[in-house]
Design an enzyme around this catalytic site. Structure first.
Site, short mmCIF file in Angstrom:
data_model
loop_
_atom_site.label_atom_id
_atom_site.label_comp_id
_atom_site.label_asym_id
_atom_site.label_seq_id
_atom_site.Cartn_x
_atom_site.Cartn_y
_atom_site.Cartn_z
N ASP A 10 9.43 46.62 -66.87
CA ASP A 10 9.20 46.07 -68.20
C ASP A 10 7.78 46.48 -68.58
OD1 ASP A 10 8.61 44.50 -70.38
OD2 ASP A 10 8.92 42.57 -69.37
N LYS A 63 0.76 49.71 -76.38
CA LYS A 63 2.18 49.78 -76.77
C LYS A 63 2.34 49.64 -78.29
CE LYS A 63 6.54 47.40 -75.68
NZ LYS A 63 7.18 46.49 -74.72
N GLU A 118 14.93 45.32 -74.34
CA GLU A 118 14.45 44.15 -73.59
C GLU A 118 15.41 42.95 -73.69
OE1 GLU A 118 10.43 43.98 -75.03
OE2 GLU A 118 9.97 45.84 -74.00
N ASP A 129 12.91 36.75 -78.05
CA ASP A 129 11.96 37.39 -77.13
C ASP A 129 10.61 37.56 -77.82
OD1 ASP A 129 10.53 39.03 -75.45
OD2 ASP A 129 12.05 40.59 -75.29
#
Ligand code: AMP
Length: 520
Positions: A12, A74, A151, A182
């Site tokens: 992850d 990211k 994810e 999430d």
């Protein structure tokens, strides 16, 4: 714990923290620890002149060497370069992701032995360009990236595993609708999934690639900084090192506020100090609009899935930011249901990625897979076309968002003049009719059209989203079988040579014959 090179590993790669997991000999996902003995590795990179430091030690340097630190890289994935120069140099986000992944590879190989194949997770809302860039970061880190997985899908798979749905007897389990909420450090995703026995089907997905715990931290930071300005006419945000230190304090205070009613923040700058006590109530007030943005998207996604709250069996909380009591309360109020907090929100995504890696290795070995995943695309795919009425360029959507993957669409383009040698197709992703408001995947250039084609010869271009949201293209002259050569010219992607030299530089490993992210 040394294992074979066929170990199933999932990573992850988070905005603020990254986690690696593997499957033990019984197929159970377990979180791996890094060299510091932690399960979570901060996704922070410090670029010294002679050394690159990743993780906890890089975080420690945030108060003194901020001009050499990349955090939240990211958020810039899909851009040509990270938004800030580091020690006077610009770096592509893929290289920064590569350093983070390389640390995880080096650290976990100490436990697992040498392995190279991994699955890396991406936010469901990542567009095609960001998906490719994530695969490229994995390649740079010395991996062979078996696949990328969304994810929330990974979280649902791990949830299914922990609930026993993937066991021999679990196959007959009844159909369940699960809403995965999430909220990580930098991104927000919401996905409605149907778990039908061992089949995981995404029904709808939405999100925001620039919304996460980091924005909650920023609100606290701004609150302290504004108090400083009010009191002393000085802004501590002007000094990156002071800002870096203050951010660490705010992130800590935010965690405290998940457990307690109040937290204290202090900031020192140019010999002056501000101390501020923040109550949970005040913090929630400061961040209410952020929470409401997630509530809005959640409602919309449920609607896009064609479901009501009464159809949802579980609300799965994923991502460290779902530890904030306000998130749980908002979802409870919205749905009338108690959100499920049975899985570790930090580790569940990596566990799902390891299960997916296990599935792929099983499939490669010719054995029957334990479960199946079906995704949807999070953005519409379109080509830029001339609107005959307005004469303006517009996004002609070919595959609408939330279509089950794999999905294919074909469009006929016509040559303009006799003997034309090539055609160029601009490909975009997004919902807007204006191409400029969409994400630019690139230009597909078809060269070497057969000689002597008359004007207006139809050329068939087939666009295909694979299961993982990556695009492939096939081009034919209509009515013939010959597939024409084409190349997708991507604006913000690294070339094969650049990828190989970054891979050599960061991981010290030689190139692979096949780079999985390459356009097909
Ligand atoms: P993830 O990307 O899932 O690792 O989530 C990381 C984010 O979760 C960061 O923004 C953390 O600050 C946040 N986080 C972790 N624990 C807590 C907590 N107890 N309360 C509030 N936020 C948290």
């Amino acid at each position: 714990m040394k294992q074979s090179s066929q170990c199933a590993v999932g990573i992850d790669l988070g905005t603020t923290f990254s986690v690696a997991a593997y499957l033990d000999s019984t197929g159970r996902p377990l979180t791996l620890i890094n060299a510091e003995g932690d399960t979570l590795t901060p996704s922070v990179v410090l670029l010294e002149d002679y050394e690159v430091v990743v993780g906890k030690e890089a975080v420690k340097a945030m108060g003194s060497e901020m001009e050499r630190i990349a955090d939240c890289s990211k958020r810039d994935v899909g851009q040509r370069m990270f938004h800030k120069a580091l020690g006077g140099r610009q770096y592509p986000p893929e290289a920064l992701g590569g350093w983070i992944l390389n640390k995880l590879r080096m650290d976990t190989q100490k436990q697992l032995g040498a392995y190279h194949k991994v699955v890396i997770t991406v936010p469901a809302y990542f567009d095609e360009v960001r998906r490719k860039a994530t695969q490229d970061a994995g390649y740079i880190a010395g991996f062979e990236v078996l696949d990328i997985i969304n994810e929330p899908t990974a979280a649902a798979v791990a949830f299914g595993y922990h609930q026993g749905f993937l066991s021999e007897t679990g196959a007959g389990a009844q159909r369940r609708n699960v809403l995965v909420y999430d909220l990580g450090g930098g991104t927000f995703d919401v996905t409605v999934m149907q778990i039908d026995g061992r089949e995981f089907v995404a029904l709808a997905t939405d999100g925001d690639v620039r919304l996460g715990g980091r924005d909650w931290d920023q609100r606290l930071l701004d609150c302290v900084a504004e108090e400083f300005v009010r009191k002393y006419g000085l802004d501590p945000r002007e000094d990156p090192n002071v800002e870096g230190r203050l951010w660490r304090e705010c992130e800590e205070a935010k965690r405290t506020l998940s457990a307690r009613q109040r937290a204290t923040l202090s900031c020192e700058y140019r010999g002056q100090t501000v101390r501020l006590e923040i109550t949970r109530e005040k913090f929630e007030e400061l961040t209410l609009d952020l929470l409401e943005r997630t509530a809005f998207t959640t409602r919309q996604t449920l609607q896009a899935a064609g479901l009501e709250w009464s159809d949802i069996d579980r609300i799965l909380l994923v991502g460290g930011s779902t530890r904030m009591p306000s998130v749980v309360r908002m979802l409870r109020d919205l749905s009338g249901k108690e959100p499920d907090q049975s899985v570790s929100p930090d580790e569940v995504v990596a566990h799902g990625a390891a299960l997916h890696a296990g599935l792929l290795l099983t499939r490669h070995a010719g054995r029957a897979p334990r479960f199946q995943i079906r995704n949807v695309n999070s953005h519409s795919l379109g080509v830029v076309a001339n609107d005959p009425q307005t004469k303006e360029l517009r996004n002609a959507i070919l595959i609408p968002r939330n279509t089950q993957l794999p999905a294919e669409a074909k469009r006929i383009f016509r040559t303009r003049k006799a003997g034309q040698k090539s055609i160029l197709v601009r490909i975009v992703e997004g919902e807007s009719a204006a191409p400029a408001d969409c994400s630019q995947i690139g230009r597909c250039s078809v060269r070497d059209l057969p000689p002597g084609l008359p004007a207006r010869t139809p050329i068939e271009v087939r666009f295909r989203y694979r299961e993982n949201g990556r695009l492939s293209i096939r081009v034919k002259v209509t009515g013939t079988n010959a597939v024409l050569e084409h190349e997708i010219m991507r604006e913000n992607s690294l070339t094969r040579d650049q990828l190989n030299s970054w891979r050599k530089y960061i991981s010290g490993l030689p190139p692979l014959a096949q780079i999985v992210s390459e356009d097909a």
